[in-house]
Design a protein around this motif. Structure first.
Motif, PDB file in Angstrom:
ATOM      1  N   UNK A 174       6.557   1.355   1.771  1.00  0.00           N
ATOM      2  CA  UNK A 174       5.464   2.308   2.057  1.00  0.00           C
ATOM      3  C   UNK A 174       4.151   1.863   2.523  1.00  0.00           C
ATOM      4  N   UNK A 175       3.899   2.259   3.597  1.00  0.00           N
ATOM      5  CA  UNK A 175       2.436   1.880   4.003  1.00  0.00           C
ATOM      6  C   UNK A 175       1.323   2.277   3.125  1.00  0.00           C
ATOM      7  N   UNK A 176       0.437   1.084   2.914  1.00  0.00           N
ATOM      8  CA  UNK A 176      -0.802   1.345   2.173  1.00  0.00           C
ATOM      9  C   UNK A 176      -1.967   1.731   3.184  1.00  0.00           C
ATOM     10  N   UNK A 177      -2.004   3.073   3.345  1.00  0.00           N
ATOM     11  CA  UNK A 177      -3.095   3.367   4.283  1.00  0.00           C
ATOM     12  C   UNK A 177      -3.300   2.610   5.673  1.00  0.00           C
ATOM     13  N   UNK A 181      -1.418  -3.244   4.943  1.00  0.00           N
ATOM     14  CA  UNK A 181      -0.267  -3.765   4.045  1.00  0.00           C
ATOM     15  C   UNK A 181       0.665  -2.730   3.676  1.00  0.00           C
ATOM     16  N   UNK A 182       1.884  -3.177   3.122  1.00  0.00           N
ATOM     17  CA  UNK A 182       2.941  -2.350   2.941  1.00  0.00           C
ATOM     18  C   UNK A 182       3.435  -2.810   1.446  1.00  0.00           C
ATOM     19  N   UNK A 296       5.335  10.400  -4.378  1.00  0.00           N
ATOM     20  CA  UNK A 296       6.209  11.508  -4.032  1.00  0.00           C
ATOM     21  C   UNK A 296       6.930  11.276  -2.792  1.00  0.00           C
ATOM     22  N   UNK A 297       8.138  11.855  -2.955  1.00  0.00           N
ATOM     23  CA  UNK A 297       9.037  11.989  -1.758  1.00  0.00           C
ATOM     24  C   UNK A 297       9.092  13.416  -1.212  1.00  0.00           C
ATOM     25  N   UNK A 318       0.962   5.207   0.102  1.00  0.00           N
ATOM     26  CA  UNK A 318       0.739   4.918  -1.316  1.00  0.00           C
ATOM     27  C   UNK A 318      -0.791   5.037  -1.543  1.00  0.00           C
ATOM     28  N   UNK A 319      -1.552   4.914  -0.497  1.00  0.00           N
ATOM     29  CA  UNK A 319      -2.992   4.977  -0.587  1.00  0.00           C
ATOM     30  C   UNK A 319      -3.672   6.259  -0.366  1.00  0.00           C
TER      31      UNK A 319
END
Length: 388
Positions: A174-177, A181-182, A296-297, A318-319
């Protein structure tokens, strides 16, 4: 034993690889113990060339509620820690992880402790976005008490429990904004080892990782997924015997669906051939975007006659909570399965053209569905999901 067990953290696959590598975990192969044999495979990745994780310690318990300090844990320390590229396996390839003896009983909890990232190379846990450079993969809970994984595996006395661990990187990194970062929030499916599956071909121009191929249940749940190789060949294996829907989708292409694909025990079912591969015609696309709470998926589904199919799916950022799909507006092509050499007869399902339902799933809450209006080429529709 449950046929499919959706594990919260896919690195549990590596956890078990570590168990096999250490050759232990409890007990000799006596009347009070059985054997667990494992192999590892991979589902398609979305925009990543490698996903590396390094396992340093594994803890196994027969109680799903056991705490860190409770008695009854079996602990395995890998020395040295083992670094594994989880995307090195795809398209039906299995990596044998070995087998281990364990006391007979039901195993319901595993804990995975990952090695710390450091300034030394290679990074213990990392991801390489396609066309980019390797960056650290954040696994904040993995380096402490270990990431909890709920399972439901029976180890019977003098019997072998034989499983394949199917890692889905597409929905797990998941990309963090915009931070660069991942985060690793993986999903793995534990599948009894079957020889049966489905093999087929798409146009070679659609191979080399650009097309998503999956076997699905009538409600659109993906049972097994992969990407074709550079020749267009794909292999979906192992798969439990039954009847499935075969779905082929790619960005900017018309989706193709084959219904009623039979999977028979100890048999690989052929679909199309190298001489007559399945082609996905070009299609204009529309965008479906929005936000939802972290974890959430979101899935993009189409309703066909009596079934639903997933065309795409992803976890939100995620962000920011953002998600985005590029969805074909052409009518999906649908064919009933026909055994070779009978050709597949595809027809356009015009009622489903440009029509999608977005389904948001968040653990602890009921799924939420939003039916989108018919999408026009080049248009964009935004849908935000909230959960109480």
């Amino acid at each position: 034993m449950k046929l499919l067990q959706n594990l919260k953290f896919a690195a549990g696959a590596v956890l078990l690889a570590g168990l096999a590598a250490c050759g232990g975990g409890g007990g000799d192969n006596t009347a009070g113990s059985g054997t667990l044999r494992l192999a590892l495979t991979d589902a398609p990745s979305c925009g990543y060339d490698t996903v590396n994780v390094t396992v340093s310690k594994i803890r196994v318990h027969q109680s799903s509620s056991a705490g860190d300090a409770d008695a009854g844990w079996s602990e395995i320390v890998l020395n040295p820690a083992r670094r594994v590229d989880l995307l090195s396996l795809t398209n039906g390839v299995l990596m044998e992880l070995g087998q281990i003896p364990l006391p007979a009983g039901k195993y319901t909890q595993m804990r995975l402790v990952l090695a710390d990232n450091s300034t030394t190379q290679p990074l213990a846990n990392s991801v390489m976005p396609t066309g980019g450079t390797e960056v650290a993969l954040k696994t904040p809970s993995g380096q402490q008490s270990g990431v909890k994984t709920n399972i439901n595996i029976d180890i019977a006395a003098n019997k072998m429990a034989d499983f394949v661990l199917d890692f889905d990187a597409c929905k797990s990194v998941v990309r963090a904004g915009g931070s660069g970062q991942y985060l690793l929030k993986p999903v793995v499916t534990v599948i009894p080892r079957y020889v049966s599956g489905v093999q087929g071909y798409v146009d070679p121009a659609l191979g080399a990782g650009t097309t998503r191929v999956s076997l699905q249940l009538p409600n659109g749940t993906i049972v097994k997924a992969t990407v074709p190789d550079s020749t267009g060949k794909f292999l979906l294996q192992p798969v439990a015997p039954g009847n499935y829907t075969l779905v082929m989708a790619a960005s900017g292409r018309t989706s193709a669906v084959v219904t009623g694909v039979p999977v028979v025990a100890e048999t690989v079912t052929p679909v199309a051939s190298a001489a007559s591969p399945i082609a996905l015609a070009a299609s204009a696309s529309a965008s479906a975007t929005g936000t939802a709470p972290a974890d959430t998926l979101v899935r993009a589904l189409q309703s066909l006659t009596g079934i639903a199919v997933e065309i795409d799916g992803q976890y939100v950022d995620s962000v920011t909570g953002a998600y985005a799909f590029s969805l074909p507006v052409n009518a999906p092509l649908v064919a009933a399965y026909a055994a070779a050499p009978t050709p597949l007869a595809f027809t356009a399902n015009t009622q489903a053209a440009a029509r999608y339902t977005l389904r948001a799933s968040l653990p602890g809450f009921a799924d939420k569905d939003v039916v989108l209006p018919a999408l026009a080429a080049g248009s964009s529709v935004a849908t935000n999901f909230t959960f109480p």
